[in-house]
Design an enzyme around this catalytic site. Structure first.
Site, PDB file in Angstrom:
ATOM      1  N   HIS A 131       0.832  -1.199   0.000  1.00  0.00           N
ATOM      2  CA  HIS A 131       0.000   0.000   0.000  1.00  0.00           C
ATOM      3  C   HIS A 131       0.870   1.254   0.000  1.00  0.00           C
ATOM      4  O   HIS A 131       1.622   1.498   0.941  1.00  0.00           O
ATOM      5  CB  HIS A 131      -0.900  -0.041   1.242  1.00  0.00           C
ATOM      6  CG  HIS A 131      -1.833   1.094   1.374  1.00  0.00           C
ATOM      7  ND1 HIS A 131      -2.061   1.748   2.576  1.00  0.00           N
ATOM      8  CD2 HIS A 131      -2.634   1.704   0.466  1.00  0.00           C
ATOM      9  CE1 HIS A 131      -2.949   2.694   2.402  1.00  0.00           C
ATOM     10  NE2 HIS A 131      -3.323   2.700   1.128  1.00  0.00           N
ATOM     11  N   GLU A 187       0.386  -0.703  -4.798  1.00  0.00           N
ATOM     12  CA  GLU A 187      -0.674   0.290  -4.945  1.00  0.00           C
ATOM     13  C   GLU A 187      -0.089   1.684  -4.827  1.00  0.00           C
ATOM     14  O   GLU A 187       0.822   1.925  -4.018  1.00  0.00           O
ATOM     15  CB  GLU A 187      -1.732   0.075  -3.854  1.00  0.00           C
ATOM     16  CG  GLU A 187      -2.972   0.953  -3.990  1.00  0.00           C
ATOM     17  CD  GLU A 187      -2.916   2.240  -3.178  1.00  0.00           C
ATOM     18  OE1 GLU A 187      -3.867   3.044  -3.262  1.00  0.00           O
ATOM     19  OE2 GLU A 187      -1.893   2.463  -2.480  1.00  0.00           O
ATOM     20  N   ASP A 221      -1.257   6.158  -5.668  1.00  0.00           N
ATOM     21  CA  ASP A 221      -2.351   7.098  -5.937  1.00  0.00           C
ATOM     22  C   ASP A 221      -1.937   8.126  -6.974  1.00  0.00           C
ATOM     23  O   ASP A 221      -0.821   8.652  -6.929  1.00  0.00           O
ATOM     24  CB  ASP A 221      -2.740   7.816  -4.646  1.00  0.00           C
ATOM     25  CG  ASP A 221      -3.093   6.843  -3.531  1.00  0.00           C
ATOM     26  OD1 ASP A 221      -4.209   6.315  -3.538  1.00  0.00           O
ATOM     27  OD2 ASP A 221      -2.226   6.602  -2.662  1.00  0.00           O
ATOM     28  N   HIS A 237      -1.450  10.751  -2.322  1.00  0.00           N
ATOM     29  CA  HIS A 237      -2.741  10.291  -1.814  1.00  0.00           C
ATOM     30  C   HIS A 237      -3.650  11.444  -1.409  1.00  0.00           C
ATOM     31  O   HIS A 237      -4.801  11.529  -1.831  1.00  0.00           O
ATOM     32  CB  HIS A 237      -2.532   9.357  -0.615  1.00  0.00           C
ATOM     33  CG  HIS A 237      -3.819   8.908   0.013  1.00  0.00           C
ATOM     34  ND1 HIS A 237      -4.435   9.612   1.036  1.00  0.00           N
ATOM     35  CD2 HIS A 237      -4.613   7.846  -0.253  1.00  0.00           C
ATOM     36  CE1 HIS A 237      -5.554   8.990   1.380  1.00  0.00           C
ATOM     37  NE2 HIS A 237      -5.689   7.925   0.612  1.00  0.00           N
TER      38      HIS A 237
END
Length: 291
Positions: A49, A76, A78, A91
């Site tokens: 993450h 992952e 953003d 993010h």
């Protein structure tokens, strides 16, 4: 005389054929460059993450490199748009938490964002790290792990990310995690783009059924881990849909999620999670970068 003429014609034709064959053999390496290589992507494992965010500043190149070195099965990150339309990796909608600056990402140009220090908040050893852009992140990623690209925005970011993924030849591994406005724009721009449905609704059967209805490739479950996940997984797997879960670092919960049929739990501590996965017979990924 006729034999001599026949022999002459034969050798002339043979010479032409050999020249043609040589030319084709010469072309093969160039033709091959345009072909898409086949990579074996993980069936299940753990998703880093925002990269290795426990040990490194989240959503930075060193965080992604550390996750790759750990053997992550999925990473992952953003993506959102700067004021001037650059695809930046961050993010939060504001820069305060993870940089030394202030302000809204959408109200700052890429040049302004690039001047910020995105590492010192995590530790002095990360002083001077810059906010990366999507192309930079894609350029360092191996070809044989999943890329979970969480879109922060609507149609414009969906279209731009899909086009960038296609241009960088990452369509086999990059999954756009987004709500429907961004999903529709991404699919219109690049119909073969992989999709993770983030229109959670109640997060229960309506979310599962909605994911199947839009023919998504992934779903991302969240909330409390419950036995119903087994039933969700059975229905989703019948449709060829893989399952992510946000998120946990607890070893027992990771084991439970895999048992219930979740493919890729999102974790903050990728190094520790990889050790849990290994004990469950899930090997770390040995990254492949080329061709």
């Amino acid at each position: 005389m006729k034999k001599e003429l026949w022999a002459s014609v034969f050798f002339d034709r043979f010479s032409v054929m050999m020249k043609l064959l040589s030319f084709l053999l010469f072309l093969i390496p160039f033709l091959a460059k345009g072909q898409t290589a086949t990579y074996q992507l993980p069936e299940r494992g753990v998703c880093a993450h925002r990269g290795a965010m426990t040990s490194h500043p989240e959503n930075t190149l060193p965080a992604f490199e550390a996750a790759i070195e750990s053997g992550a099965h999925m990473i992952e990150f953003d993506v959102q748009l700067s004021k001037d339309g650059e695809l930046v990796i961050m993010h939060d909608s504001k820069v305060e938490r993870t940089t030394d600056g202030t302000g809204q990402v959408s109200e700052m140009t890429f040049e302004e964002l690039r001047q910020l220090d995105a590492g010192s908040w995590k530790g002095a050893e990360f002083n001077g790290l810059k906010i990366p852009i999507l192309q930079e992140v894609l350029s360092i990623m191996p070809k044989n792990i999943w890329l979970n690209i969480h879109l922060k925005g609507g149609a414009e970011v969906g279209e731009k990310v899909a086009l960038a993924v296609a241009e960088e030849k990452r369509l086999h591994q990059a999954v756009v995690a987004a709500t429907m406005e961004a999903v529709n724009a991404a699919r219109e721009a690049v119909p073969e783009i992989l999709i993770c449905n983030m229109e959670r609704q109640s997060g229960a059967w309506d979310y599962v059924d909605g994911t199947i209805a839009i023919q998504a490739d992934f779903i991302q479950l969240n909330g409390g881990i419950k036995p119903e996940f087994r039933e969700y997984a059975e229905k989703l797997k019948a449709e060829g849909i893989k399952i992510n879960y946000f998120g946990t670092d607890d070893a027992l919960e990771l084991r439970t999620l895999w048992e219930y049929g979740v493919d890729f739990p999102l974790v903050n501590d990728i190094q520790a999670a990889i050790q849990v996965a290994k004990k469950e017979g899930i090997a770390p990924v040995s990254p492949v970068f080329n061709p």
